[in-house]
Write a protein that holds these residues in place. Structure first.
Motif, short mmCIF file in Angstrom:
data_model
loop_
_atom_site.label_atom_id
_atom_site.label_comp_id
_atom_site.label_asym_id
_atom_site.label_seq_id
_atom_site.Cartn_x
_atom_site.Cartn_y
_atom_site.Cartn_z
N ALA B 43 0.83 -1.16 0.02
CA ALA B 43 0.01 0.12 0.02
C ALA B 43 0.86 1.24 0.11
CB ALA B 43 -0.99 0.07 1.22
N PRO B 44 0.45 2.47 -0.58
CA PRO B 44 0.97 3.64 -0.16
C PRO B 44 1.40 4.08 0.87
CG PRO B 44 -0.68 3.81 -2.14
CD PRO B 44 -0.94 2.53 -1.19
N LYS B 45 2.40 4.71 1.06
CA LYS B 45 2.85 5.32 2.49
C LYS B 45 2.96 6.76 2.37
CE LYS B 45 5.15 1.75 4.41
NZ LYS B 45 6.70 0.96 5.13
N LEU B 46 2.32 7.43 3.10
CA LEU B 46 2.44 9.21 3.25
C LEU B 46 3.72 9.35 3.55
CD1 LEU B 46 0.79 11.72 3.01
CD2 LEU B 46 0.31 11.48 5.48
N LEU B 47 4.30 10.31 2.87
CA LEU B 47 5.57 11.29 3.10
C LEU B 47 5.52 12.35 3.51
CD1 LEU B 47 7.71 9.77 -0.02
CD2 LEU B 47 7.65 8.85 2.16
N ILE B 48 4.77 13.15 2.77
CA ILE B 48 4.67 14.54 2.87
C ILE B 48 3.27 15.12 2.91
CG2 ILE B 48 5.27 17.05 1.90
CD1 ILE B 48 7.63 15.62 2.71
N TYR B 49 2.59 16.00 3.75
CA TYR B 49 1.27 16.55 3.42
C TYR B 49 1.50 17.95 3.56
CZ TYR B 49 1.70 17.00 8.64
OH TYR B 49 2.06 17.33 9.92
N SER B 50 0.45 18.74 3.42
CA SER B 50 0.39 20.23 3.19
C SER B 50 1.72 20.86 2.64
CB SER B 50 0.28 20.98 4.62
OG SER B 50 -1.13 20.43 5.15
N ALA B 51 1.77 20.18 1.30
CA ALA B 51 3.02 20.48 0.57
C ALA B 51 4.38 20.25 1.03
CB ALA B 51 2.78 21.62 -0.14
N SER B 52 4.54 20.57 2.47
CA SER B 52 6.02 20.56 2.79
C SER B 52 6.13 20.15 4.37
CB SER B 52 6.38 21.92 2.81
OG SER B 52 5.62 22.94 3.62
N SER B 53 4.89 19.43 4.94
CA SER B 53 5.31 18.96 6.28
C SER B 53 5.56 17.69 6.16
CB SER B 53 3.72 19.22 7.05
OG SER B 53 3.76 20.48 7.10
N LEU B 54 6.52 17.20 6.73
CA LEU B 54 6.89 15.69 6.97
C LEU B 54 6.11 14.78 7.85
CD1 LEU B 54 9.56 14.30 5.56
CD2 LEU B 54 10.69 14.84 7.76
N HIS B 55 5.79 13.81 7.32
CA HIS B 55 4.59 12.92 8.18
C HIS B 55 5.48 12.27 9.03
CE1 HIS B 55 1.47 10.26 9.27
NE2 HIS B 55 2.11 9.24 8.74
N SER B 56 5.13 11.73 10.16
CA SER B 56 5.87 11.20 11.18
C SER B 56 6.57 9.92 10.86
CB SER B 56 4.92 10.79 12.38
OG SER B 56 5.36 10.10 13.57
N GLY B 57 7.74 9.94 11.27
CA GLY B 57 8.61 8.73 10.99
C GLY B 57 9.13 8.89 9.71
N VAL B 58 9.08 9.75 8.80
CA VAL B 58 9.65 9.76 7.51
C VAL B 58 10.94 10.20 7.68
CG1 VAL B 58 9.18 10.80 5.20
CG2 VAL B 58 7.42 9.76 6.57
N PRO B 59 12.10 9.83 7.25
CA PRO B 59 13.56 10.42 6.95
C PRO B 59 13.52 11.71 6.49
CG PRO B 59 13.65 7.96 6.22
CD PRO B 59 12.02 8.64 6.13
N SER B 60 14.14 12.55 7.18
CA SER B 60 14.49 14.16 6.75
C SER B 60 15.32 14.12 5.51
CB SER B 60 15.36 14.72 7.85
OG SER B 60 16.73 14.25 8.05
N ARG B 61 15.69 13.23 4.91
CA ARG B 61 16.07 13.34 3.42
C ARG B 61 14.90 13.76 2.42
NH1 ARG B 61 16.76 7.97 4.68
NH2 ARG B 61 15.59 6.52 3.19
N PHE B 62 13.72 13.34 2.91
CA PHE B 62 12.42 13.85 2.02
C PHE B 62 12.11 15.05 2.39
CE2 PHE B 62 11.67 9.53 -0.03
CZ PHE B 62 12.13 8.84 0.86
N SER B 63 11.68 15.95 1.45
CA SER B 63 11.29 17.30 1.67
C SER B 63 10.34 17.53 0.43
CB SER B 63 12.41 18.22 1.69
OG SER B 63 13.05 18.58 0.57
N GLY B 64 9.58 18.39 0.92
CA GLY B 64 8.49 18.86 -0.31
C GLY B 64 8.33 20.42 -0.19
N SER B 65 8.04 21.02 -1.40
CA SER B 65 8.08 22.43 -1.50
C SER B 65 6.87 22.79 -2.69
CB SER B 65 9.34 23.25 -1.81
OG SER B 65 9.72 22.70 -3.27
N GLY B 66 6.51 24.36 -2.53
CA GLY B 66 5.53 24.43 -3.59
C GLY B 66 4.22 24.99 -2.98
#
Lengths: 117, 107
Positions: B43-66
């Motif tokens: 199943a899919p796993k949530l990484l980022i929400y609200s464009a730039s907020s890191l979901h709990s437990g997701v490594p900090s190497r992931f980031s979102g912008s826009g």
């Protein structure tokens, strides 16, 4: 531990019906909106339907509107998808996913619906 | 319905590379955008929400912008476990719509 377990999938002939269920545990089910999302084999994700925590608000994708009905039973911690007039293009893995403030943050492992034609 | 155009559809990269994936919405969606990772048979796993907020437990190497119509998911240093397919999702209004997906493969 949060769990969402889908079941009810299977082989179905075009024009047939199927009812999917999703059993929830490990969280306060009656506070979450719930969604169905599907994925055809080898394809991307398609949002199908959503229902609010009290069933007051219900939404459908155009592709299933009039054929599918989403419902829930908060006493049984369960979500349902009644699928009627099934088509070949409805063949997919169907996932249930919970939604509160953030986008769906936990998904079940899915149940497979397959066209038998 | 809002259309989400995701690019590229696939990319090849090496461990340690910086990788970026973009999604463009057909109309403004504020910051109501999420990014998911999916591995085969899972199943899919949530990484980022609200464009730039890191979901709990997701490594900090992931980031979102826009914001508005253009969004980017960046993986700062690709790790072996990051080889997967990534999807964006707009939840600005119903019907929610996903991007077509980006498959990140090993170079």
């Amino acid at each position: 531990e949060v769990q969402l377990v889908e079941f009810g999938g299977g082989l179905v002939k075009p024009g047939g019906s199927l009812r999917l269920s999703c059993a929830a545990s490990g969280f306060t089910f009656n506070t979450y909106s719930m969604n169905w999302v599907r994925q055809a084999p080898g394809q991307g994700l398609e949002w199908v339907s959503a229902i609010s925590s009290t069933s007051r608000y219900i939404y459908y994708a155009d592709s299933v509107k009039g054929r599918f009905t989403i419902s829930r039973d908060n006493d049984k911690n369960s979500l349902y998808l009644q699928m009627n007039s099934l088509r070949a293009e409805d063949t997919a893995m169907y996932y249930c996913a919970r939604y509160l403030v953030t986008p769906p943050d936990f998904w079940g492992q899915g149940t497979l619906v397959t066209d038998s034609s | 319905a809002i259309q989400m155009t995701q690019s590229p559809s696939s990319l090849s990269a090496s461990v340690g590379d910086r990788v970026s994936i973009t999604c463009r919405a057909s109309q403004g969606i504020r910051n109501d955008l999420a990014w998911y990772q999916q591995k085969p048979g899972k199943a899919p796993k949530l990484l980022i929400y609200s464009a730039s907020s890191l979901h709990s437990g997701v490594p900090s190497r992931f980031s979102g912008s826009g914001s508005g119509t253009d969004f980017t998911l960046t993986i700062s240093s690709l790790q072996p476990e990051d080889f997967a397919t990534y999807f964006c999702l707009q939840e600005y209004n119903y019907p929610w719509t996903f991007g077509q997906g980006t498959k990140v493969e090993i170079k």
